[in-house]
Design a protein around this motif. Sequence first.
Motif, mmCIF file in Angstrom:
data_model
loop_
_atom_site.group_PDB
_atom_site.id
_atom_site.type_symbol
_atom_site.label_atom_id
_atom_site.label_comp_id
_atom_site.label_asym_id
_atom_site.label_seq_id
_atom_site.Cartn_x
_atom_site.Cartn_y
_atom_site.Cartn_z
ATOM 1 N N SER A 1 -0.591 3.502 -4.664
ATOM 2 C CA SER A 1 -1.010 4.580 -5.571
ATOM 3 C C SER A 1 -0.918 5.949 -4.902
ATOM 4 O O SER A 1 -0.643 6.956 -5.564
ATOM 5 C CB SER A 1 -2.477 4.403 -5.984
ATOM 6 N N PRO B 1 1.159 7.799 -2.919
ATOM 7 C CA PRO B 1 2.244 8.784 -3.012
ATOM 8 C C PRO B 1 2.725 9.107 -4.428
ATOM 9 O O PRO B 1 3.628 9.932 -4.592
ATOM 10 C CB PRO B 1 3.376 8.127 -2.208
ATOM 11 N N ASP C 1 8.644 -1.305 2.687
ATOM 12 C CA ASP C 1 8.349 -2.731 2.549
ATOM 13 C C ASP C 1 8.653 -3.261 1.149
ATOM 14 O O ASP C 1 8.917 -2.490 0.217
ATOM 15 C CB ASP C 1 6.880 -3.013 2.925
ATOM 16 N N GLY D 1 1.186 5.704 3.460
ATOM 17 C CA GLY D 1 -0.187 5.599 3.000
ATOM 18 C C GLY D 1 -0.919 4.785 4.057
ATOM 19 O O GLY D 1 -0.364 4.465 5.115
ATOM 20 N N ILE D 2 -2.146 4.409 3.769
ATOM 21 C CA ILE D 2 -2.899 3.582 4.723
ATOM 22 C C ILE D 2 -3.725 2.558 3.939
ATOM 23 O O ILE D 2 -4.258 2.877 2.865
ATOM 24 C CB ILE D 2 -3.788 4.470 5.643
ATOM 25 N N THR E 1 -5.928 -7.136 1.960
ATOM 26 C CA THR E 1 -4.774 -6.482 1.318
ATOM 27 C C THR E 1 -4.458 -7.160 -0.017
ATOM 28 O O THR E 1 -4.176 -6.482 -1.015
ATOM 29 C CB THR E 1 -3.554 -6.546 2.267
ATOM 30 N N ARG F 1 -5.125 -5.397 -8.008
ATOM 31 C CA ARG F 1 -5.321 -4.546 -9.189
ATOM 32 C C ARG F 1 -4.017 -4.292 -9.955
ATOM 33 O O ARG F 1 -4.034 -3.930 -11.117
ATOM 34 C CB ARG F 1 -6.016 -3.231 -8.808
ATOM 35 N N PHE F 2 -2.885 -4.475 -9.274
ATOM 36 C CA PHE F 2 -1.603 -4.255 -9.947
ATOM 37 C C PHE F 2 -1.074 -5.522 -10.637
ATOM 38 O O PHE F 2 -0.055 -5.482 -11.312
ATOM 39 C CB PHE F 2 -0.551 -3.781 -8.942
HETATM 40 N N1 LIG Z 1 2.207 -1.828 1.558
HETATM 41 C C1 LIG Z 1 1.431 -0.832 0.922
HETATM 42 C C2 LIG Z 1 1.201 0.295 1.893
HETATM 43 O O1 LIG Z 1 2.433 0.907 2.199
HETATM 44 C C3 LIG Z 1 0.229 1.280 1.277
HETATM 45 O O2 LIG Z 1 0.113 2.396 2.115
HETATM 46 C C4 LIG Z 1 -1.127 0.634 1.119
HETATM 47 C C5 LIG Z 1 -2.155 1.543 0.459
HETATM 48 O O3 LIG Z 1 -2.023 1.511 -0.926
HETATM 49 P P1 LIG Z 1 -2.657 2.567 -1.915
HETATM 50 O O4 LIG Z 1 -1.886 3.808 -1.721
HETATM 51 O O5 LIG Z 1 -2.476 1.985 -3.269
HETATM 52 O O6 LIG Z 1 -4.083 2.719 -1.514
HETATM 53 O O7 LIG Z 1 -1.036 -0.567 0.403
HETATM 54 C C6 LIG Z 1 0.112 -1.350 0.326
HETATM 55 O O8 LIG Z 1 -0.316 -2.565 0.828
#
Ligand SMILES: N[C@@H]1[C@@H](O)[C@H](O)[C@@H](COP(=O)(O)O)O[C@@H]1O
Length: 246
Positions: A38, A40, A67, A132-133, A161, A167-168
């Motif tokens: 979400s 970016p 990825d 992202g993180i 994770t 949620r998606f």
């Molecule tokens: N592989 C992706 C990452 O690349 C992303 O940074 C992270 C955070 O997701 P979000 O931006 O939805 O919080 O989740 C996923 O697992």
Amino acid sequence: MKIIVEKDYEKMSSKAASLISEAIQKKPDLILGLATGSTPIGTYEELIRMHKEEGLDFSKVTTFNLDEYYGLSPEDDQSYRYFMENTLFKHINIEKENTYVPDGLAKDPNAYGKEYDEKIQKQGGIDIQILGIGRNGHIAFNEPDDELILSTHLTGLTKDTIDANSRFFDSIDKVPTKAITMGLGTIMKAKKIILLANGKNKTEIMGELLKQDKVTTNLPASLLLLHPDVTVIMDEEAAELYKKNL
Ligand SMILES: N[C@@H]1[C@@H](O)[C@H](O)[C@@H](COP(=O)(O)O)O[C@@H]1O
């Protein structure tokens, strides 16, 4: 690390988009590393606006995504290829053959990973990598562990994770348990890294990351502390604990 705190998600996104747009103007054949999730989406929306209203030109840009879920085809509406097509690529003038997302159906994912890394190097390496993180400190799908793999590889996803990404999906058992991800070595080779974080569910991890005076594979994002050119852009919510710790 350069740390920028913006008021809200919109401002965080425009800041990131303007850094990317300036880089494209300086180097029209920029090699751009892209992330999904979400975080970016706002940056991509702003880049689309810049393309449509200001003529930002992607015709010579090449992108490499971090990825892809293992086992999902590019047409699967939960795949990261599908996400990228719909969230960014189809709205800008990028050439489809210049957009790379790992192949979730690769037969020999580790050999495929090596090829993916070689392709990046052949193009001259990633100029800017957007990250992202995860709430647990993962970047791309490099999950906390005793060891982190350097090259692009197949990996299992942690329960945290899978929970966060459920949620998606229609239900948690539909979330793939494996992914092909750039490794920490691939990511750290990027010339410049922009790490984005917004919202309350990133407050804790950003506070923890930015008070670190050590690197640990149990917090994969801490490896970024060794990189010479990282810009962290957060909104006020994600920066709350970081600011308290100052
Ligand atoms: N592989 C992706 C990452 O690349 C992303 O940074 C992270 C955070 O997701 P979000 O931006 O939805 O919080 O989740 C996923 O697992």
